[in-house]
Motif scaffolding. Structure first.
Motif, short mmCIF file in Angstrom:
data_model
loop_
_atom_site.label_atom_id
_atom_site.label_comp_id
_atom_site.label_asym_id
_atom_site.label_seq_id
_atom_site.Cartn_x
_atom_site.Cartn_y
_atom_site.Cartn_z
N ARG A 26 2.22 -2.48 5.10
CA ARG A 26 1.73 -3.82 4.77
C ARG A 26 2.11 -4.18 3.33
O ARG A 26 1.50 -3.69 2.37
N GLN A 27 3.10 -5.02 3.21
CA GLN A 27 3.57 -5.44 1.89
C GLN A 27 2.48 -6.16 1.10
O GLN A 27 2.37 -6.01 -0.12
N GLU A 28 1.65 -6.95 1.79
CA GLU A 28 0.65 -7.77 1.11
C GLU A 28 -0.48 -6.94 0.49
O GLU A 28 -1.29 -7.46 -0.29
N TRP A 29 -0.57 -5.66 0.84
CA TRP A 29 -1.63 -4.82 0.28
C TRP A 29 -1.28 -4.27 -1.10
O TRP A 29 -2.11 -3.62 -1.73
N ILE A 30 -0.05 -4.51 -1.55
CA ILE A 30 0.41 -3.92 -2.81
C ILE A 30 1.01 -5.02 -3.70
O ILE A 30 1.79 -5.85 -3.24
N THR A 31 0.64 -5.00 -4.97
CA THR A 31 1.28 -5.89 -5.94
C THR A 31 2.72 -5.45 -6.12
O THR A 31 3.00 -4.27 -6.34
N GLU A 32 3.65 -6.37 -5.96
CA GLU A 32 5.07 -6.09 -6.05
C GLU A 32 5.50 -5.03 -5.02
O GLU A 32 6.27 -4.13 -5.31
N GLY A 33 4.97 -5.17 -3.81
CA GLY A 33 5.38 -4.27 -2.74
C GLY A 33 6.83 -4.50 -2.35
O GLY A 33 7.33 -5.63 -2.37
N ALA A 34 7.52 -3.43 -2.01
CA ALA A 34 8.93 -3.52 -1.64
C ALA A 34 9.09 -4.41 -0.41
O ALA A 34 8.28 -4.37 0.53
N ALA A 35 10.16 -5.20 -0.40
CA ALA A 35 10.40 -6.14 0.69
C ALA A 35 10.58 -5.44 2.03
O ALA A 35 10.31 -6.01 3.09
N THR A 36 11.06 -4.19 1.99
CA THR A 36 11.34 -3.45 3.23
C THR A 36 10.20 -2.52 3.63
O THR A 36 10.37 -1.69 4.52
N ILE A 37 9.04 -2.68 3.02
CA ILE A 37 7.95 -1.73 3.25
C ILE A 37 7.42 -1.81 4.68
O ILE A 37 6.81 -0.86 5.19
N GLU A 38 7.67 -2.91 5.37
CA GLU A 38 7.20 -3.02 6.76
C GLU A 38 8.01 -2.15 7.71
O GLU A 38 7.66 -2.05 8.90
N LYS A 39 9.07 -1.52 7.22
CA LYS A 39 9.79 -0.55 8.04
C LYS A 39 9.08 0.81 8.05
O LYS A 39 9.46 1.69 8.82
#
Length: 457
Positions: A267-280
Motif C-alpha cells: 500500500r503506497q498510501e501508507w508511507i510518506t514518499e512510498g515507492a511508485a512500484t510498491i504495489e507489486k
C-alpha cells in the motif's frame, strides 16, 4: 486475546472498513502447517505413508495444514527429517525466492531454518546455500535443522551482515532477507511477541531492517533477485523499508510475483514518499487466508559491478590423514561421498564447490558433516546418516514407526539384531534415522545423546 492498545488503534486507522474482520480473526485459532522434505521423500510417497489428516496449502506444493491433535513433532518421521513444521504463510517466501539447482543462494537471517530448508529442497543438493544467523544459540538450532533434513550443500555461519558483505560482494544469485521484525503477524501464534511490542520497537526494527537490506544488496550479483520478507503488518517495516532502500540505492527495481487467492498488494498510501512500484509487493493477512501475517517484496538488481577474483574455500589435501575414513567408507558405504574435503580440527566435511574461503569468519557448519577422524578409526556423523538412503550403505536395519525397537533406539538403547558385524544405517519404514554398530547380535546405539527421547510417546 489482549492486544496492545496502540497496535489496535494503528491497525484501525490503516484498515478502516476491513478492521473489524481483521480484529475478529484473533478470536480464531492459528493454523498449523508442515512442509514435506522432498530431499528425503517424494510427495506421492509421503501421501501414502502419512499418519496425519492433511489439507494442501494453496501456495506451496509441499505444504499442508494439519490438525493440532496430530502432533507431528512427536512422530518419528520428524526425527527422520521427512518434514519441517512451519507456519503456513511463511511457506510463501521460499516459493517466491524459487532458487534453482546449482545457484549460489544466501539466507541472511536464517534461524531457526524453516525457509533455509525450503530453499534447500528446491536446490536439490546442488549449488551453494549459505545460511547465516547472527545469534550464536539460534545459529546452532539452524545447524541442527539443516542436519535433520539431510541437507548436503549448506554452509551455516554466525556472522554480521557487514562481515559477510566484506567476503561476498556481488556474489549471490539469490538472497533472502527474512528480517527480524516486531512480529505483529505472529501475535496469535506467539504471545511473547505481543507482550514485547511497542511503537518504539517498530521504529528500531525498521532502521535495523534497512541496514541489513543495504548489506544484502551489495552481496547480490547483477541480474540477481533479493527477496525481503517480514512477519509484521507495520508499514514502516514493510513498504517503508523497501521505499527507503530504493531511494538510497540505484540499480534495483521491484519485481512483480505471482499472487494466490487471499494475497493482497503493498500500500503506497501508507508511507510518506512510498515507492511508485510498491504495489507489486505482497501482503498476507490472517482475515483473508488460512495463515498468519506476512509481507514479501522482490527486488531485482539491474546493474552493478562484478567481482572477478575470489578466494576459494581451502580444500584439505592431506589424503593420508583420511585413511581411516576411506576404510570406513569401503566397509560401510556403497561408495565414498565425493567432493572438496575439509578438516575442521578432527571433524571431516564436504564443502560446496562454490563456497569461498572461510578464514576469519565464524562458521558453525562448513558443509556436509561426514564424521570424526579419531585415532586409528573414523566415526560417522549423524548428518551422514540422515542424508543417506538404505541403498547407499552396505548394511541397514529397518524398524517400523510403531515398533518397540524404534522406541528403544530413540531412547539411546541397544537393540537385538542379527547380521554381519559393522556399521548399520537404522531406518524407520525405509527412511534413515541414525547409526548403530552391530556385534554379537547386539546393535550398539550411536544416536546422538542430545536428541534422545525419554519415556514413551
Amino acid at each position: 486475546m489482549d492486544l496492545p492498545r496502540d497496535f489496535l488503534k494503528k491497525m484501525e486507522g490503516l484498515l478502516q472498513e476491513e478492521y473489524e474482520s481483521f480484529h475478529k480473526s484473533y478470536e480464531e485459532n492459528n493454523q498449523h502447517g508442515l512442509r514435506v522434505n522432498t530431499l528425503k521423500v517424494p510427495l506421492e510417497e509421503f501421501h501414502r505413508i502419512s499418519p496425519f489428516a492433511l489439507e494442501p496449502i494453496p501456495w506451496t506444493a509441499a505444504g499442508y495444514y494439519y490438525q493440532e491433535s496430530d502432533r507431528p513433532g512427536k512422530h518419528p518421521y520428524h526425527d527422520a527429517g521427512l518434514y519441517y513444521i512451519q507456519e503456513p504463510s511463511a511457506m510463501a517466501v521460499g516459493e517466491i525466492v524459487a532458487p534453482q539447482p546449482g545457484e549460489k543462494v544466501l539466507d541472511l537471517c536464517a534461524a531457526p531454518g524453516g525457509k533455509t530448508t525450503h530453499l534447500a529442497a528446491k536446490m536439490k543438493q546442488q549449488g551453494l546455500l549459505l545460511a547465516n544467523e547472527i545469534h550464536p544459540a539460534r545459529s546452532r538450532i539452524l545447524s541442527q535443522n539443516v542436519e535433520r533434513l539431510g541437507i548436503k550443500n549448506a554452509v551455516v555461519t554466525n556472522e554480521t551482515p557487514g562481515r559477510l558483505t566484506e567476503r561476498f560482494p556481488g556474489y549471490f544469485d539469490r538472497i533472502l532477507v527474512d528480517a527480524p521484525c516486531s512480529g505483529e503477524g505472529m501475535f496469535r501464534k506467539d504471545p511473547q511477541a505481543c507482550a514485547e511490542w511497542s511503537l518504539e520497537n517498530v521504529a528500531l526494527c525498521a532502521d535495523r531492517q534497512l541496514d541489513i537490506l543495504l548489506h544484502a544488496g551489495r552481496m547480490l550479483r547483477p541480474g540477481g533477485r533479493l527477496v525481503y520478507s517480514t512477519c509484521t503488518f507495520s508499514p514502516e517495516e514493510n513498504e517503508g523499508v523497501i521505499s527507503r532502500f530504493l531511494k538510497l540505492v540505484s540499480g534495483f527495481e521491484v519485481e512483480e510475483v505471482r499472487a494466490y487467492d487471499g494475497f493482497a498488494t503493498g500500500r503506497q498510501e501508507w508511507i510518506t514518499e512510498g515507492a511508485a512500484t510498491i504495489e507489486k509487493t505482497i501482503r498476507l493477512w490472517p482475515h483473508q487466508l488460512q495463515g498468519e501475517g506476512h509481507y514479501i517484496a522482490v527486488l531485482k538488481k539491474t546493474d552493478g559491478r562484478t567481482v572477478e577474483k575470489r578466494q576459494a574455500a581451502e580444500m584439505f589435501r592431506e589424503q593420508t590423514r583420511l585413511k581411516d575414513y576411506f576404510e570406513f567408507a569401503k566397509a560401510a558405504l556403497a561408495a565414498a561421498p565425493q567432493g572438496k574435503y575439509m578438516l575442521f580440527g578432527d571433524q571431516l566435511y564436504i564443502i560446496p564447490e562454490q563456497m569461498l574461503s572461510v578464514k576469519n569468519i565464524k562458521v558453525v557448519r562448513p558443509g556436509w558433516h561426514l564424521g570424526t577422524v579419531k585415532k586409528n578409526r573414523f566415526e560417522p556423523s549423524h548428518a551422514l546418516a540422515l542424508a543417506a538412503t538404505p541403498n547407499e550403505v552396505k548394511h541397514s536395519l529397518t524398524v517400523t514407526s510403531t515398533s518397540p525397537e524404534l522406541e528403544a533406539f530413540l531412547r539411546g538403547e541397544a537393540i537385538k539384531a542379527e547380521g554381519e558385524k559393522g556399521w548399520y544405517l537404522v531406518n524407520v519404514d525405509g527412511y534413515s534415522i541414525g547409526w548403530g554398530k552391530l556385534a554379537g547380535g547386539v546393535l550398539k546405539n550411536h544416536y546422538p545423546k542430545g536428541l534422545r527421547r525419554h519415556g514413551s510417546w
